[in-house]
Structures are given as structure tokens and as C-alpha cells.
Design a protein around this motif. Structure first.
Motif, PDB file in Angstrom:
ATOM      1  N   ALA A   1       0.834  -1.209   0.000  1.00 28.54           N
ATOM      2  CA  ALA A   1       0.000   0.000   0.000  1.00 28.54           C
ATOM      3  C   ALA A   1       0.866   1.256   0.000  1.00 28.54           C
ATOM      4  CB  ALA A   1      -0.923  -0.008   1.212  1.00 28.54           C
ATOM      5  N   GLN A   2       1.922   1.252   0.780  1.00 29.84           N
ATOM      6  CA  GLN A   2       2.793   2.425   0.830  1.00 29.84           C
ATOM      7  C   GLN A   2       3.501   2.644  -0.499  1.00 29.84           C
ATOM      8  OE1 GLN A   2       5.294   1.620   4.233  1.00 29.84           O
ATOM      9  NE2 GLN A   2       3.855   2.557   5.675  1.00 29.84           N
ATOM     10  N   GLN A   3       3.931   1.555  -1.127  1.00 28.78           N
ATOM     11  CA  GLN A   3       4.593   1.684  -2.425  1.00 28.78           C
ATOM     12  C   GLN A   3       3.655   2.234  -3.497  1.00 28.78           C
ATOM     13  OE1 GLN A   3       5.986  -2.356  -2.838  1.00 28.78           O
ATOM     14  NE2 GLN A   3       8.013  -1.895  -2.008  1.00 28.78           N
ATOM     15  N   ALA A   4       2.360   1.979  -3.333  1.00 30.14           N
ATOM     16  CA  ALA A   4       1.366   2.487  -4.287  1.00 30.14           C
ATOM     17  C   ALA A   4       0.856   3.872  -3.894  1.00 30.14           C
ATOM     18  CB  ALA A   4       0.203   1.514  -4.387  1.00 30.14           C
ATOM     19  N   GLY A   5       1.444   4.453  -2.841  1.00 29.89           N
ATOM     20  CA  GLY A   5       1.001   5.771  -2.390  1.00 29.89           C
ATOM     21  C   GLY A   5      -0.299   5.741  -1.615  1.00 29.89           C
ATOM     22  N   ARG A   6      -0.678   4.549  -1.102  1.00 31.60           N
ATOM     23  CA  ARG A   6      -1.936   4.419  -0.375  1.00 31.60           C
ATOM     24  C   ARG A   6      -1.704   3.972   1.072  1.00 31.60           C
ATOM     25  NH1 ARG A   6      -3.338   1.576  -5.299  1.00 31.60           N
ATOM     26  NH2 ARG A   6      -4.529   2.928  -6.710  1.00 31.60           N
ATOM     27  N   GLY A   7      -0.541   4.282   1.612  1.00 36.17           N
ATOM     28  CA  GLY A   7      -0.226   3.860   2.974  1.00 36.17           C
ATOM     29  C   GLY A   7      -1.195   4.413   4.003  1.00 36.17           C
ATOM     30  N   ALA A   8      -1.538   5.699   3.895  1.00 34.52           N
ATOM     31  CA  ALA A   8      -2.464   6.311   4.848  1.00 34.52           C
ATOM     32  C   ALA A   8      -3.844   5.676   4.741  1.00 34.52           C
ATOM     33  CB  ALA A   8      -2.544   7.816   4.608  1.00 34.52           C
ATOM     34  N   LEU A   9      -4.271   5.388   3.517  1.00 32.50           N
ATOM     35  CA  LEU A   9      -5.569   4.730   3.309  1.00 32.50           C
ATOM     36  C   LEU A   9      -5.576   3.363   3.974  1.00 32.50           C
ATOM     37  CD1 LEU A   9      -8.360   4.425   1.917  1.00 32.50           C
ATOM     38  CD2 LEU A   9      -7.130   3.528  -0.082  1.00 32.50           C
ATOM     39  N   PHE A  10      -4.497   2.601   3.789  1.00 32.13           N
ATOM     40  CA  PHE A  10      -4.432   1.266   4.393  1.00 32.13           C
ATOM     41  C   PHE A  10      -4.496   1.364   5.913  1.00 32.13           C
ATOM     42  CE2 PHE A  10      -2.043  -2.073   6.486  1.00 32.13           C
ATOM     43  CZ  PHE A  10      -2.665  -3.212   5.994  1.00 32.13           C
ATOM     44  N   GLU A  11      -3.765   2.285   6.500  1.00 31.95           N
ATOM     45  CA  GLU A  11      -3.742   2.391   7.948  1.00 31.95           C
ATOM     46  C   GLU A  11      -5.111   2.783   8.499  1.00 31.95           C
ATOM     47  OE1 GLU A  11      -0.498   4.930   8.995  1.00 31.95           O
ATOM     48  OE2 GLU A  11       1.018   3.480   8.378  1.00 31.95           O
ATOM     49  N   ARG A  12      -5.825   3.655   7.800  1.00 33.26           N
ATOM     50  CA  ARG A  12      -7.188   3.994   8.239  1.00 33.26           C
ATOM     51  C   ARG A  12      -8.107   2.779   8.116  1.00 33.26           C
ATOM     52  NH1 ARG A  12      -6.149   8.676   5.148  1.00 33.26           N
ATOM     53  NH2 ARG A  12      -7.509   7.913   3.458  1.00 33.26           N
ATOM     54  N   ALA A  13      -7.957   2.054   7.005  1.00 31.36           N
ATOM     55  CA  ALA A  13      -8.766   0.852   6.806  1.00 31.36           C
ATOM     56  C   ALA A  13      -8.451  -0.207   7.863  1.00 31.36           C
ATOM     57  CB  ALA A  13      -8.535   0.294   5.406  1.00 31.36           C
ATOM     58  N   ALA A  14      -7.165  -0.349   8.212  1.00 33.50           N
ATOM     59  CA  ALA A  14      -6.766  -1.327   9.221  1.00 33.50           C
ATOM     60  C   ALA A  14      -7.334  -0.959  10.588  1.00 33.50           C
ATOM     61  CB  ALA A  14      -5.242  -1.423   9.285  1.00 33.50           C
ATOM     62  N   GLU A  15      -7.290   0.314  10.930  1.00 29.83           N
ATOM     63  CA  GLU A  15      -7.843   0.762  12.208  1.00 29.83           C
ATOM     64  C   GLU A  15      -9.351   0.529  12.256  1.00 29.83           C
ATOM     65  OE1 GLU A  15      -8.190   1.837  15.931  1.00 29.83           O
ATOM     66  OE2 GLU A  15      -6.273   1.560  14.881  1.00 29.83           O
ATOM     67  N   THR A  16     -10.022   0.805  11.139  1.00 28.34           N
ATOM     68  CA  THR A  16     -11.468   0.557  11.069  1.00 28.34           C
ATOM     69  C   THR A  16     -11.765  -0.936  11.214  1.00 28.34           C
ATOM     70  OG1 THR A  16     -11.850   2.500   9.680  1.00 28.34           O
ATOM     71  CG2 THR A  16     -13.513   0.760   9.596  1.00 28.34           C
ATOM     72  N   ALA A  17     -10.951  -1.768  10.575  1.00 26.10           N
ATOM     73  CA  ALA A  17     -11.147  -3.221  10.673  1.00 26.10           C
ATOM     74  C   ALA A  17     -11.029  -3.687  12.120  1.00 26.10           C
ATOM     75  CB  ALA A  17     -10.119  -3.945   9.796  1.00 26.10           C
ATOM     76  N   ARG A  18     -10.011  -3.203  12.832  1.00 24.75           N
ATOM     77  CA  ARG A  18      -9.831  -3.603  14.227  1.00 24.75           C
ATOM     78  C   ARG A  18     -10.989  -3.118  15.102  1.00 24.75           C
ATOM     79  NH1 ARG A  18      -4.174  -2.848  12.844  1.00 24.75           N
ATOM     80  NH2 ARG A  18      -4.337  -0.604  13.256  1.00 24.75           N
ATOM     81  N   ALA A  19     -11.407  -1.870  14.877  1.00 22.05           N
ATOM     82  CA  ALA A  19     -12.523  -1.331  15.667  1.00 22.05           C
ATOM     83  C   ALA A  19     -13.816  -2.093  15.392  1.00 22.05           C
ATOM     84  CB  ALA A  19     -12.702   0.159  15.353  1.00 22.05           C
ATOM     85  N   PHE A  20     -14.066  -2.415  14.120  1.00 20.66           N
ATOM     86  CA  PHE A  20     -15.269  -3.159  13.741  1.00 20.66           C
ATOM     87  C   PHE A  20     -15.261  -4.553  14.375  1.00 20.66           C
ATOM     88  CE2 PHE A  20     -17.878  -5.793  10.981  1.00 20.66           C
ATOM     89  CZ  PHE A  20     -18.985  -4.991  10.738  1.00 20.66           C
TER      90      PHE A  20
ATOM     91  N   PRO B   1     -21.119  -2.886  16.229  1.00 14.20           N
ATOM     92  CA  PRO B   1     -20.671  -1.664  15.551  1.00 14.20           C
ATOM     93  C   PRO B   1     -21.813  -0.674  15.366  1.00 14.20           C
ATOM     94  CG  PRO B   1     -19.920  -3.645  14.395  1.00 14.20           C
ATOM     95  CD  PRO B   1     -20.921  -4.089  15.404  1.00 14.20           C
ATOM     96  N   GLY B   2     -21.516   0.612  15.585  1.00 13.40           N
ATOM     97  CA  GLY B   2     -22.502   1.648  15.363  1.00 13.40           C
ATOM     98  C   GLY B   2     -22.661   1.952  13.889  1.00 13.40           C
ATOM     99  N   LEU B   3     -23.612   2.839  13.573  1.00 11.84           N
ATOM    100  CA  LEU B   3     -23.910   3.154  12.177  1.00 11.84           C
ATOM    101  C   LEU B   3     -22.700   3.719  11.447  1.00 11.84           C
ATOM    102  CD1 LEU B   3     -25.853   3.460   9.821  1.00 11.84           C
ATOM    103  CD2 LEU B   3     -26.556   5.668  10.792  1.00 11.84           C
ATOM    104  N   GLU B   4     -22.010   4.672  12.059  1.00 15.72           N
ATOM    105  CA  GLU B   4     -20.859   5.293  11.393  1.00 15.72           C
ATOM    106  C   GLU B   4     -19.765   4.273  11.122  1.00 15.72           C
ATOM    107  OE1 GLU B   4     -17.601   8.917  12.061  1.00 15.72           O
ATOM    108  OE2 GLU B   4     -19.237   8.613  13.498  1.00 15.72           O
ATOM    109  N   LEU B   5     -19.506   3.399  12.091  1.00 15.37           N
ATOM    110  CA  LEU B   5     -18.476   2.381  11.916  1.00 15.37           C
ATOM    111  C   LEU B   5     -18.880   1.384  10.836  1.00 15.37           C
ATOM    112  CD1 LEU B   5     -15.781   1.185  12.747  1.00 15.37           C
ATOM    113  CD2 LEU B   5     -16.914   0.043  14.672  1.00 15.37           C
TER     114      LEU B   5
END
Length: 635
Positions: free
Chosen positions: A296-315, A330-334
Motif C-alpha cells: 500500500a505504501q509503495q502504491a502511495g496508499r499507505g495512509a488509506l491502508f492504515e485507516r482501513a486497518a484501524e477501522t477493521a480492528r474497531a469493527f 458496531p454503530g452506524l458510522e463504523l
């Protein structure tokens, strides 16, 4: 002392040997695909082998073994990677009543000699010329060794040809006299401290674990109406790998073999074979996560991956609270965020495993809770289980619908588990081994009134979930008398993408320290991404400072899960990883702690000495307060 046990499952008691499952499946469903193999290494197409074809190949090979003088009770070693021939050999040997002795193909000359002599092997199957030369170099000291068969030199074809005139009835008569309590495997322990011990495992013990898991969890291996498929890549030289083989053969799952554990080979095999269930060890799941992040970082999407990973853990954490009756989920926003990342990120991550995996199992050592939540959040629940060589593999598993990440689940039905007053996990049940061959003293020390003393430390919660906290022999006691279990710290350190290996030290020292090695692939990626300007000397200096800060953050992250007295206060980054060749890792990739401490004794001394030379001398080095701020030392 706390203990826990579940009622035995409704499984049919074993009345025969392990090889009978091959014959029973062939009689019941002859056209069922049971094995898959590639016509040549790296091929993307897989050829399916039916149950009747597997049976016939096992019979032909068993006839060749009989013609070579292999009789019931004889021991034959298999020293090869996880490949198609391993499965044929093991079931052919069991069909004639012989005992299989697995040897890691990476084992040293001394280890090979010890195992072949200790087990009194009459034959050994090796993979290539290099392994044949290793065995050949020790043959003079092994008078019982009569056969060395080399797979890459056509050994199996030779055996089949040799057994051409042996009647099938001879195989049938030998197979039918194999009793459930006969020894099937002599599996050697990892030997993290001293020489490995040979564990005698019975046909009943190995089958019981598989049948219990299949009875309770087998239906999760694939979608309803679909045949389960498993890519076997973990070493069959380890009981975990043998358990996977047994689950597939006894459960009618399609099994493919991947001998090459390199990232590219394994990734290609997963994409082409497309398993429905995934088995691994924590280091595999850690590596996959780091590969996801690096890609993800090599494709310039490192920040996106980290947000997605955090959401996955929270969910996943919210979902876990709901299924355990501790929250509303999980709530509606999550849920909205998770659905968005499902379309843009998670589906692509699952595609890396072939696209069909929905569940997985991790074993060998405890899986980090955050990592477990990440995989659950992206749609692949990882069952973290617990078992030992001495228990034929599985002892615990996550109960379906009540899974709890951060634990290794509950004790399997039919088994009993107890935690002693000192925290040691004790186990009793039908899969416990028969004893260590040739070492009655070690057997008596391990088996106490029918209970196996595992050497592992753990705790049971009020619902019977077991958490493994470390190994009894690995406990570190600092000079102030503080006892520290290193496993949790090491696990957290390895979660940082740059950290490859971690060994916590500190026996008789004023504080806890750590030896670290870096992941070479991620380090190269990190350096390239840093892209510091300036001339070479100044760039290298700034890069070194940046690396120090990054590793210091990894240490701080690990320290966040322990008390101040247990936290790492000094650490050193070593220039090269620990490996099997240097004797610092076992063939199963476990740390040889004592060997590492001896090997790096000077570095460890220097690490503490550099910290004990303060600029102000008011606080003596033995004062715990002096060690409050972590210090890093790069070699």
C-alpha cells in the motif's frame, strides 16, 4: 488451581490405523478429489488426484517398502519439504505398520545424526543430493540404517517397481493388524534448550485431534455445498503440519502442497490454488500484514491502508463485544466506514490469499490480539489455538460464535486442562503422547499422575478461555527480583513493520533489555521512502537518526502493554537476523534463547554498560528510577 473440561464430542472411536482413512474414503467416494499437485514447480494449473488414485499410489508404494524389508514397528525418517511425496510416504508407511520419523530438511549434520541414531531408523527418505550427502556423512555411525532414498533421483518410482510382484493381500494383511494405540510418529521437540526429544505419538492420538476438530469445526472449512481446500505449506516435520495433513485426509478436504515458503512462491500458490481455509503460524500472519502495508505504501496508499486497518480492528472489537454479550455491536458510522473499505481495500487483501478464504487457524505460539482483530475485520476470522508436539497438536480452539481474540480459545471436547498454582498449563486426554523414546526420566518429569506438564504459563478466565503468557523456562528475573515474561513484549515488538525478530533479556540485570533484528525487505522499502536529500555522509547520518527514532517508537509501543518495571529500557539492533545455520533458531524457527544470549554476550554487556555510564552520577545504576528512559544502542 483452576481447571476446565468440555464433554467429549460425538466422534467415532478409532479402531484401526491412520492409513485406513485413505482406503475408507476411496471405497465411499472414489472420485472425490483429495490431493492436488502441479506438473512442474511454479505451474499455475493444479492436477487433482482422486481418492481411488491416492489409494492405489499408497498401495503401490507400500508394496515397494515391503519388498525393501520394511516391517511393522520399523522406523523410517522423512527429511523433505512439504510436498506431494510426503503424504504418499507417510500413508504408505502407516499402511505397513511402520513408524514415521520427521526430520526438518534444514537440520544440521549433528541434528540429523542424533535423530537417526536416537530413533534407530532403518531408512531415511531425503529430498535432494545435498541432503543425501548430509546423511551419507554420518552413515558410518548408524549401523541400523540400511536405506537412503532420494526423491529427486526417482526413489519412489524405484520402490514402486521393486514392489511390483508383492501381492496386494500382503499390504491388506499388514494394514489390518495396525492397532489404534500403535506408534505412528516419532516427532522430535524443537530442542530450544538441549537436544530434541523424540515424542511417541499413537495413531489414536493423531486421529482424535483431527476427528474432534472436524466434528466441531469442519463445516467452516468452506461454504455450504463446496469442498474445502487447504494449501499445506507448513512443514510436515512439525506436528502442526502433520495435523493439517490428517485433517485434510480424514475430512475429505482437497489438499495442495507448497514446499517453497518464499513470499513470491507462496503468494503465487495461494492465488492459483485458491484455498477455502488457511493455516499458518503467527509469523506468517505478521508477514502478510507487513506485506499488505508495504504494498500500500509503495502504491502511495499507505495512509488509506492504515485507516482501513484501524477501522477493521474497531469493527472486529465491536463485533466481538456483541457476540460475547458485552455490547450492541458496531454503530452506524463504523458500519458505513467498514462497508466502504470492504469495497476498496478488504476485498483486495483477501484476494492475496486466493479470494475464497473466510476463516483461518493460527498455531505454534499465541497470535497478537490486534493482529487477530485486523484479520477478522477484513473478513478472515483467525482461530488462535494451542497445542504441543506432546499432544499431537490441538488442545484448545475458539468456540464457534463465541470467539475471543487475545486468547487461544477453550479446551477441546474430550480433553482436560488445568492451570497449576504456579501458572503452568497441565493437560490430560487421549491425544497426550506415549512418552519420550529412550528417556524414561524425561517422560516421568513431563507426565505427572496422567497430566502433561506443558512448560507453558497461562491463565483461564471465568468462561474457560485460555491465554498463554509465556514459557516457564523463559521467565526473566532482574537483579531487583522482578519476574518478567518476555513473550508479550516480543510479540508487540514484532508488530512494528521494521522489526523482524526480538529477544528480551535481563536475567540478573538492573532492567529489561532487548536484542532486535530488522526486516530486510521492509527496511529497504523504508529507506527508499525516506528519500533524504544531501550528500551521502549527511544523508546516512540523518537516516540513522530517523531509524533510531522509529525503533524507539516500536519499543515504546511494546512497553505500553506492561508495567514500568517490566518495560524495555535498553535495546540493541543487530546487523543480521538469527538463523538456523548459526544455531540461534531451531528448525521450526523458534528462538534458542540460551544460545542467543551466549552468542551475543559481549553485545549485551556493552548495551548495559553504555547505559550505566551517566553524565550525572547522582543516581546509582541499580536504582530502578535510573532506567526510566529507554536508551537505544545500534551496533
Amino acid at each position: 488451581m483452576s481447571d476446565f473440561a468440555l464433554a467429549p464430542p460425538a466422534v467415532t472411536p478409532l479402531t484401526c490405523g491412520l492409513a485406513d482413512s485413505v482406503f475408507q474414503t476411496a471405497a465411499r467416494n472414489p472420485t472425490l478429489p483429495v490431493l492436488a499437485r502441479r506438473p512442474y514447480p511454479g505451474a499455475t494449473a493444479w492436477e487433482e488426484i482422486t481418492a481411488v488414485e491416492l489409494r492405489d499410489q499408497v498401495v503401490d508404494l507400500a508394496k515397494g517398502l515391503i519388498a525393501s524389508g520394511i516391517t511393522p514397528g520399523m522406523r523410517v525418517a522423512v527429511m523433505a519439504r512439504t510436498r506431494y511425496e510426503w503424504t504418499l510416504l507417510s500413508y504408505a508407511l502407516w499402511a505397513v505398520g511402520a513408524e514415521v520419523v520427521p526430520i526438518y530438511p534444514t537440520s544440521s549434520r549433528e541434528q540429523v545424526e542424533w535423530i537417526l541414531r536416537d530413533a534407530a531408523c532403518v531408512g531415511v527418505v531425503v529430498e535432494d543430493e545435498h541432503a543425501a550427502m548430509t546423511v551419507g556423512s554420518v552413515c558410518d555411525g548408524l549401523p541400523r540404517l540400511r536405506h537412503v532414498w532420494q526423491l529427486d533421483a526417482g526413489a519412489l518410482d524405484h520402490l514402486v517397481g521393486r514392489g511390483e510382484y508383492v501381492p496386494i493381500a500382503t499390504v491388506e494383511s499388514l494394514r489390518r493388524i495396525v492397532l489404534p494405540d500403535s506408534t505412528a510418529v516419532i516427532a522430535y521437540t524443537s530442542g530450544t534448550s538441549g537436544r530434541p526429544l523424540g515424542c511417541a505419538l499413537s495413531h489414536r492420538g493423531l486421529a482424535t485431534v483431527c476427528d474432534t476438530l472436524l466434528a466441531g469445526w469442519g463445516h467452516t472449512a468452506a461454504a455450504p455445498g463446496e469442498q474445502g481446500a487447504v494449501l499445506a505449506f507448513l512443514p510436515f516435520s512439525h506436528v502442526y503440519g502433520l495435523m493439517i495433513q490428517g485433517l485434510c485426509v480424514r475430512g475429505g478436504l482437497l489438499m495442495g502442497h507448497e514446499p517453497d515458503l518464499g513470499d513470491q512462491s507462496l503468494s503465487a500458490a495461494l492465488r492459483s490454488f485458491r484455498p477455502t481455509y488457511f493455516y499458518g503460524v503467527p509469523s506468517v500472519f505478521e508477514k502478510l500484514y507487513k506485506n499488505f502495508l508495504r504494498t500500500a505504501q509503495q502504491a502511495g496508499r499507505g495512509a488509506l491502508f492504515e485507516r482501513a486497518a484501524e477501522t477493521a480492528r474497531a469493527f472486529a472489537a465491536a463485533t466481538e463485544r456483541q457476540r460475547l454479550g458485552r455490547g450492541t455491536g458496531p454503530g452506524l458510522e463504523l458500519r458505513v466506514q467498514h462497508a466502504l473499505y470492504e469495497r476498496t481495500v478488504y476485498r483486495r487483501l483477501r484476494d492475496a490469499l486466493g479470494g475464497r478464504v473466510r476463516r483461518a487457524t493460527s498455531g505454534g505460539s499465541p497470535l497478537n490480539r490486534e493482529l487477530s482483530l485486523f484479520y477478522e475485520g477484513i473478513g478472515i476470522y483467525v482461530h488462535d489455538g494451542y497445542g504441543l508436539t506432546e499432544t499431537c497438536g490441538g488442545v484448545t480452539m475458539q468456540p464457534l460464535g463465541r470467539e475471543k481474540s487475545g486468547t487461544v480459545g477453550q479446551v477441546l471436547p474430550g480433553m482436560e486442562l488445568r492451570v497449576a498454582a504456579d501458572g503452568e498449563v497441565l493437560v490430560r486426554g487421549p491425544s497426550v503422547f506415549q512418552g519420550y523414546i529412550g528417556d524414561d526420566a524425561a517422560t516421568r518429569a513431563a507426565l505427572r499422575d496422567g497430566w502433561l506438564a506443558t512448560g507453558d504459563l497461562g491463565r483461564l478466565d471465568e468462561e474457560g478461555y485460555l491465554a498463554i503468557t509465556g514459557r516457564k523456562k523463559d521467565i526473566i528475573i532482574t537483579s531487583s527480583g522482578k519476574s518478567v515474561a518476555p513473550a508479550a513484549l516480543e510479540q508487540r515488538l514484532r508488530m512494528h513493520p521494521l522489526v523482524h525478530q526480538a529477544v528480551v533479556v535481563g536475567d540478573n540485570r538492573p532492567c529489561v533489555g532487548a536484542l532486535l533484528t530488522l526486516d530486510p525487505e521492509f527496511l529497504a522499502h523504508w529507506r527508499a521512502a525516506l528519500a533524504l536529500p544531501g550528500d551521502a555522509p549527511s544523508r546516512e547520518a540523518r537516516e540513522e537518526n530517523a531509524l533510531r527514532e522509529e525503533i524507539a517508537r516500536a519499543v515504546a509501543m511494546a512497553n505500553s502493554v506492561v508495567s514500568r518495571q517490566e518495560s524495555i529500557r535498553v535495546f540493541r539492533v543487530l546487523p543480521a537476523p538469527f538463523d538456523v545455520a548459526s544455531g540461534l533458531l531451531t528448525p521450526s524457527m523458534k528462538l534458542r534463547r540460551d544460545a542467543i544470549v551466549r552468542h551475543y554476550a559481549d553485545e549485551i554487556d556493552a548495551m548495559y554498560e553504555s547505559r550505566s555510564r551517566p553524565t550525572r552520577l547522582a543516581a546509582p545504576p541499580e536504582d530502578p528510577a535510573f532506567w526510566d528512559d529507554p536508551d537505544d544502542v545500534f551496533r
